[in-house]
Design a protein around this motif. Structure first.
Motif, PDB file in Angstrom:
ATOM      1  N   ASP A 288      30.780  27.842  14.534  1.00 30.08           N
ATOM      2  CA  ASP A 288      31.369  26.593  14.433  1.00 30.08           C
ATOM      3  C   ASP A 288      30.663  25.799  13.235  1.00 30.08           C
ATOM      4  O   ASP A 288      31.339  24.587  12.924  1.00 30.08           O
ATOM      5  N   THR A 289      29.637  25.886  12.786  1.00 32.88           N
ATOM      6  CA  THR A 289      29.175  25.372  11.877  1.00 32.88           C
ATOM      7  C   THR A 289      29.444  26.082  10.484  1.00 32.88           C
ATOM      8  O   THR A 289      28.838  25.225   9.202  1.00 32.88           O
ATOM      9  N   ASP A 290      29.886  26.979  10.362  1.00 32.17           N
ATOM     10  CA  ASP A 290      30.224  27.831   9.284  1.00 32.17           C
ATOM     11  C   ASP A 290      29.090  28.134   8.554  1.00 32.17           C
ATOM     12  O   ASP A 290      28.850  28.515   7.203  1.00 32.17           O
ATOM     13  N   SER A 291      27.917  28.368   9.249  1.00 32.07           N
ATOM     14  CA  SER A 291      26.728  28.865   8.547  1.00 32.07           C
ATOM     15  C   SER A 291      26.859  30.276   8.256  1.00 32.07           C
ATOM     16  O   SER A 291      27.671  31.090   9.003  1.00 32.07           O
ATOM     17  N   ALA A 292      25.910  30.813   7.460  1.00 36.10           N
ATOM     18  CA  ALA A 292      25.805  32.197   6.869  1.00 36.10           C
ATOM     19  C   ALA A 292      24.486  32.834   7.369  1.00 36.10           C
ATOM     20  O   ALA A 292      23.442  32.421   7.431  1.00 36.10           O
ATOM     21  N   ILE A 293      24.807  34.371   7.450  1.00 33.77           N
ATOM     22  CA  ILE A 293      23.608  35.197   7.649  1.00 33.77           C
ATOM     23  C   ILE A 293      23.238  36.028   6.546  1.00 33.77           C
ATOM     24  O   ILE A 293      24.077  36.505   5.718  1.00 33.77           O
ATOM     25  N   ALA A 294      22.026  36.315   6.119  1.00 33.21           N
ATOM     26  CA  ALA A 294      21.730  37.261   5.177  1.00 33.21           C
ATOM     27  C   ALA A 294      21.172  38.348   5.912  1.00 33.21           C
ATOM     28  O   ALA A 294      20.312  38.143   6.521  1.00 33.21           O
ATOM     29  N   PHE A 295      21.952  39.741   5.719  1.00 35.59           N
ATOM     30  CA  PHE A 295      21.380  40.826   6.390  1.00 35.59           C
ATOM     31  C   PHE A 295      20.771  41.520   5.371  1.00 35.59           C
ATOM     32  O   PHE A 295      20.803  41.973   4.343  1.00 35.59           O
ATOM     33  N   CYS A 296      19.359  41.880   5.958  1.00 32.82           N
ATOM     34  CA  CYS A 296      18.411  42.385   5.150  1.00 32.82           C
ATOM     35  C   CYS A 296      17.756  43.758   5.905  1.00 32.82           C
ATOM     36  O   CYS A 296      16.736  43.811   6.224  1.00 32.82           O
ATOM     37  N   PRO A 297      18.647  44.981   5.597  1.00 33.40           N
ATOM     38  CA  PRO A 297      18.279  46.256   6.356  1.00 33.40           C
ATOM     39  C   PRO A 297      16.691  46.719   5.919  1.00 33.40           C
ATOM     40  O   PRO A 297      16.271  47.249   6.821  1.00 33.40           O
ATOM     41  N   THR A 298      16.570  46.871   4.567  1.00 34.83           N
ATOM     42  CA  THR A 298      15.224  47.465   4.249  1.00 34.83           C
ATOM     43  C   THR A 298      14.035  46.690   4.926  1.00 34.83           C
ATOM     44  O   THR A 298      12.963  47.154   5.253  1.00 34.83           O
ATOM     45  N   SER A 299      14.078  45.362   4.894  1.00 29.19           N
ATOM     46  CA  SER A 299      13.100  44.735   5.347  1.00 29.19           C
ATOM     47  C   SER A 299      13.040  44.771   6.771  1.00 29.19           C
ATOM     48  O   SER A 299      11.955  44.882   7.393  1.00 29.19           O
ATOM     49  N   ASN A 300      14.251  44.736   7.759  1.00 33.48           N
ATOM     50  CA  ASN A 300      14.038  44.696   9.046  1.00 33.48           C
ATOM     51  C   ASN A 300      13.716  46.066   9.662  1.00 33.48           C
ATOM     52  O   ASN A 300      12.795  46.228  10.467  1.00 33.48           O
ATOM     53  N   LEU A 301      13.904  47.368   8.708  1.00 35.72           N
ATOM     54  CA  LEU A 301      13.150  48.539   9.154  1.00 35.72           C
ATOM     55  C   LEU A 301      11.899  48.378   8.589  1.00 35.72           C
ATOM     56  O   LEU A 301      10.913  48.776   9.775  1.00 35.72           O
ATOM     57  N   PHE A 302      11.266  48.033   7.677  1.00 36.08           N
ATOM     58  CA  PHE A 302       9.989  48.019   7.229  1.00 36.08           C
ATOM     59  C   PHE A 302       9.011  47.313   8.013  1.00 36.08           C
ATOM     60  O   PHE A 302       7.884  47.777   8.342  1.00 36.08           O
ATOM     61  N   LEU A 303       9.370  46.013   8.367  1.00 38.25           N
ATOM     62  CA  LEU A 303       8.643  45.407   9.385  1.00 38.25           C
ATOM     63  C   LEU A 303       8.653  45.734  10.806  1.00 38.25           C
ATOM     64  O   LEU A 303       8.217  45.071  11.425  1.00 38.25           O
ATOM     65  N   GLY A 304       9.660  46.292  10.981  1.00 40.23           N
ATOM     66  CA  GLY A 304       9.863  47.023  12.626  1.00 40.23           C
ATOM     67  C   GLY A 304      10.598  45.685  13.330  1.00 40.23           C
ATOM     68  O   GLY A 304      10.375  45.754  14.538  1.00 40.23           O
ATOM     69  N   SER A 305      11.429  44.712  12.521  1.00 40.58           N
ATOM     70  CA  SER A 305      11.981  43.899  13.243  1.00 40.58           C
ATOM     71  C   SER A 305      13.064  43.893  14.294  1.00 40.58           C
ATOM     72  O   SER A 305      13.090  43.235  15.100  1.00 40.58           O
ATOM     73  N   GLY A 306      13.895  45.076  14.004  1.00 37.70           N
ATOM     74  CA  GLY A 306      15.020  45.230  14.651  1.00 37.70           C
ATOM     75  C   GLY A 306      16.076  45.657  14.032  1.00 37.70           C
ATOM     76  O   GLY A 306      16.318  45.889  12.620  1.00 37.70           O
ATOM     77  N   LEU A 307      17.349  46.142  14.574  1.00 38.03           N
ATOM     78  CA  LEU A 307      18.616  46.248  14.084  1.00 38.03           C
ATOM     79  C   LEU A 307      19.604  45.255  14.114  1.00 38.03           C
ATOM     80  O   LEU A 307      19.969  45.030  15.212  1.00 38.03           O
ATOM     81  N   PHE A 308      20.094  44.892  13.022  1.00 35.81           N
ATOM     82  CA  PHE A 308      20.993  44.013  12.976  1.00 35.81           C
ATOM     83  C   PHE A 308      22.276  44.190  13.318  1.00 35.81           C
ATOM     84  O   PHE A 308      22.848  45.185  12.738  1.00 35.81           O
ATOM     85  N   PRO A 309      23.005  43.550  14.047  1.00 35.85           N
ATOM     86  CA  PRO A 309      24.487  43.787  14.663  1.00 35.85           C
ATOM     87  C   PRO A 309      25.403  43.304  13.905  1.00 35.85           C
ATOM     88  O   PRO A 309      26.196  42.401  14.150  1.00 35.85           O
ATOM     89  N   LEU A 310      25.801  44.179  12.679  1.00 33.22           N
ATOM     90  CA  LEU A 310      26.768  43.670  11.791  1.00 33.22           C
ATOM     91  C   LEU A 310      28.103  43.518  12.229  1.00 33.22           C
ATOM     92  O   LEU A 310      28.728  42.438  11.682  1.00 33.22           O
ATOM     93  N   ASN A 311      28.330  44.097  13.109  1.00 33.26           N
ATOM     94  CA  ASN A 311      29.930  44.179  13.713  1.00 33.26           C
ATOM     95  C   ASN A 311      29.901  42.978  14.284  1.00 33.26           C
ATOM     96  O   ASN A 311      31.053  42.471  14.774  1.00 33.26           O
ATOM     97  N   LYS A 312      28.908  42.448  14.940  1.00 33.06           N
ATOM     98  CA  LYS A 312      28.827  41.150  15.688  1.00 33.06           C
ATOM     99  C   LYS A 312      29.601  40.001  14.651  1.00 33.06           C
ATOM    100  O   LYS A 312      30.204  38.979  15.211  1.00 33.06           O
ATOM    101  N   THR A 313      29.066  40.070  13.489  1.00 33.28           N
ATOM    102  CA  THR A 313      29.552  39.071  12.588  1.00 33.28           C
ATOM    103  C   THR A 313      30.969  39.053  12.514  1.00 33.28           C
ATOM    104  O   THR A 313      31.964  37.883  12.182  1.00 33.28           O
ATOM    105  N   TRP A 314      31.665  40.136  12.470  1.00 31.37           N
ATOM    106  CA  TRP A 314      33.180  40.236  12.319  1.00 31.37           C
ATOM    107  C   TRP A 314      33.825  39.661  13.785  1.00 31.37           C
ATOM    108  O   TRP A 314      34.729  39.052  13.722  1.00 31.37           O
ATOM    109  N   GLU A 315      33.076  40.156  14.807  1.00 28.35           N
ATOM    110  CA  GLU A 315      33.546  39.617  16.383  1.00 28.35           C
ATOM    111  C   GLU A 315      33.592  38.018  16.407  1.00 28.35           C
ATOM    112  O   GLU A 315      34.542  37.465  17.002  1.00 28.35           O
ATOM    113  N   LYS A 316      32.526  37.611  15.848  1.00 28.33           N
ATOM    114  CA  LYS A 316      32.231  36.202  15.986  1.00 28.33           C
ATOM    115  C   LYS A 316      32.663  35.256  14.673  1.00 28.33           C
ATOM    116  O   LYS A 316      32.541  34.104  14.724  1.00 28.33           O
ATOM    117  N   GLN A 317      33.380  35.992  13.798  1.00 34.06           N
ATOM    118  CA  GLN A 317      33.533  35.229  12.777  1.00 34.06           C
ATOM    119  C   GLN A 317      32.608  34.554  12.090  1.00 34.06           C
ATOM    120  O   GLN A 317      32.563  33.296  11.734  1.00 34.06           O
TER     121      GLN A 317
END
Length: 438
Positions: A288-317
């Motif tokens: 709704d606010t047209d904000s953006a996400i930065a998807f950072c896979p090497t960082s998310n894996l290295f710090l054990g943060s979790g798996l980013f749901p990339l397909n959700k960005t298409w679903e939710k525009q």
């Protein structure tokens, strides 16, 4: 900016012509020119098409730079990276909050020294160029000197960077804390000095909600209201312990994103790094606010943060770009970042195609930064930032590429096996800023 000489580049070109609403539509926008010509004038694309159709447009005094065996793509766009963390990549054994205390804060304290900041900034910019990154959204430190050092280094190459001073007035060492008022005043001065100067753009940069008091976040929102053209760059929902802490610190808000939204920090030029654990209403707010996400896979894996749901960005525009997130991320290289992004998708039962990968690294990244009108492909009038790729940088790559059935297969193999050895040359604003053999 002073005039930039004309250039003529001949070779194989690949880009995505227009932004799309769904991943399945990307294939229709792929533009592959087997023997193409790119002309640049004053740093921008003045002509692009087939060599046979355009060769007569090349003035006699211009020497054509010819790359017959390489692949030329738009410059890679990094939507989240920390330049002060360059020297602490690969720091062992912690998750986000402990990692900040153990490694990040002690490293960032050094940037009060302008000479030190200059040294790392020069290294950082060279490393970006070496890896084919031509635009980046960058965290500096709490010190104004770190911002000055970075923009000065980028200016030497006419490079388009977006960066800002960290705002942080609690839950950090005293040597790294400002106040709500000094953060406001320092940021205001830096905006006046750098935003829109040449290709430099400024980002209001609260580190993340836990390290800013409500008073400081209100000052960040005041800056955004006073300078609506500048960016906002911060972190959001990276780690589950972080989210729990945030909810304890801001019990009056509905959730993590609602804190930023409450203080006026969402919007079309707001980029939130990670977003691994967004709740449904937060996805809706991002859209709704047209904000953006930065998807950072090497960082998310290295710090054990979790798996980013990339397909959700298409679903939710919701707009999304790639981030290396140096130094929790483990490589400056977007080829390696895409390699990990593919695996993150595989672990969730999803696929990431070669063309979608190219989109996120180029035009999709430009869209995430609200720069798709001037960056991201070879359309006439856009800024001429591009990368020359050697698809056969190693013996194994050579063997694999000989089996590639078509350009998509060749590209996927590159994204799976590639690294900085594949970056033959990087062009910024139409001029060669890096060459591997020089």
């Amino acid at each position: 900016m002073s005039s930039v000489p004309m250039t003529a580049i001949r070779g194989r070109f690949l880009d995505i012509q227009n932004t799309v609403a769904q991943a399945r539509d990307i294939h229709d926008q792929v533009r592959y020119v087997e023997d193409g010509l790119l002309l640049t004038e004053n740093g921008k694309v003045s002509w692009f098409g087939e060599w046979q159709q355009g060769q007569h447009l090349v003035p006699e005094y211009i020497q054509v730079e010819y790359y017959p065996d390489q692949l030329i793509v738009p410059g890679f766009i990094d939507t989240h990276i920390h330049f002060p963390q360059t020297e602490m990549v690969g720091a062992y054994g912690e998750q986000l909050l402990e990692w900040l205390d153990t490694y990040t804060f002690p490293t960032e304290i050094q940037f009060s020294d302008k000479a030190y900041a200059d040294k790392i900034a020069q290294f950082f910019v060279q490393e970006l160029l070496k890896n084919g990154t031509t635009t980046a959204l960058v965290f500096c430190t709490v010190h104004a000197a770190s911002v000055n050092a970075l923009f000065e280094a980028a200016e030497q190459h006419h490079m388009r960077l977006i960066a800002g001073k960290v705002m942080m007035d609690r839950h950090a060492p005293d040597a790294l804390c400002d106040t709500a008022e000094t953060a406001y005043q320092d940021s205001k001065a830096l905006i006046e000095k750098w935003h829109g100067k040449g290709r430099n753009l400024y980002a209001i940069t609260p580190r993340f909600a836990p390290t800013s008091t409500p008073e400081q976040l209100a000052k960040a929102g005041q800056l955004k209201a006073e300078y609506p053209d500048v960016y906002v760059h911060t972190h959001l929902s990276e780690n589950k312990n972080e989210i729990t802490w945030v909810k304890e610190l801001f019990p009056e808000q509905k959730g993590y994103l609602d804190i930023y939204h409450h203080y006026g920090l969402t919007g079309s030029k707001s980029v939130f790094a990670h977003c691994v654990h967004l709740e449904e209403e937060e996805w809706d707010c991002m859209h709704d606010t047209d904000s953006a996400i930065a998807f950072c896979p090497t960082s998310n894996l290295f710090l054990g943060s979790g798996l980013f749901p990339l397909n959700k960005t298409w679903e939710k525009q919701v707009k999304v770009g790639l981030g290396t997130d140096i130094g929790a991320g483990t490589s400056f290289n977007q080829l390696q970042t895409l390699n990990e992004a593919y695996k993150v998708q595989q672990l969730q039962g999803d696929k990431l195609s070669a063309f979608e990968s190219l989109y996120h690294a180029t035009l999709g990244g430009a869209k995430a930064l609200n720069l798709e009108n001037i960056l991201g492909n070879f359309n006439i009038g856009k800024e001429a930032d591009f990368v020359v790729l050697n698809l056969k940088a190693t013996a194994l790559q050579t063997l694999r590429q000989e089996r590639a059935k078509h350009i998509e297969d060749a590209l996927f193999a590159l994204f799976t096996m590639g690294d900085d050895r594949n970056i033959e040359a990087t062009y910024i604003y139409g001029q060669k800023a890096y060459a591997q053999n020089v």
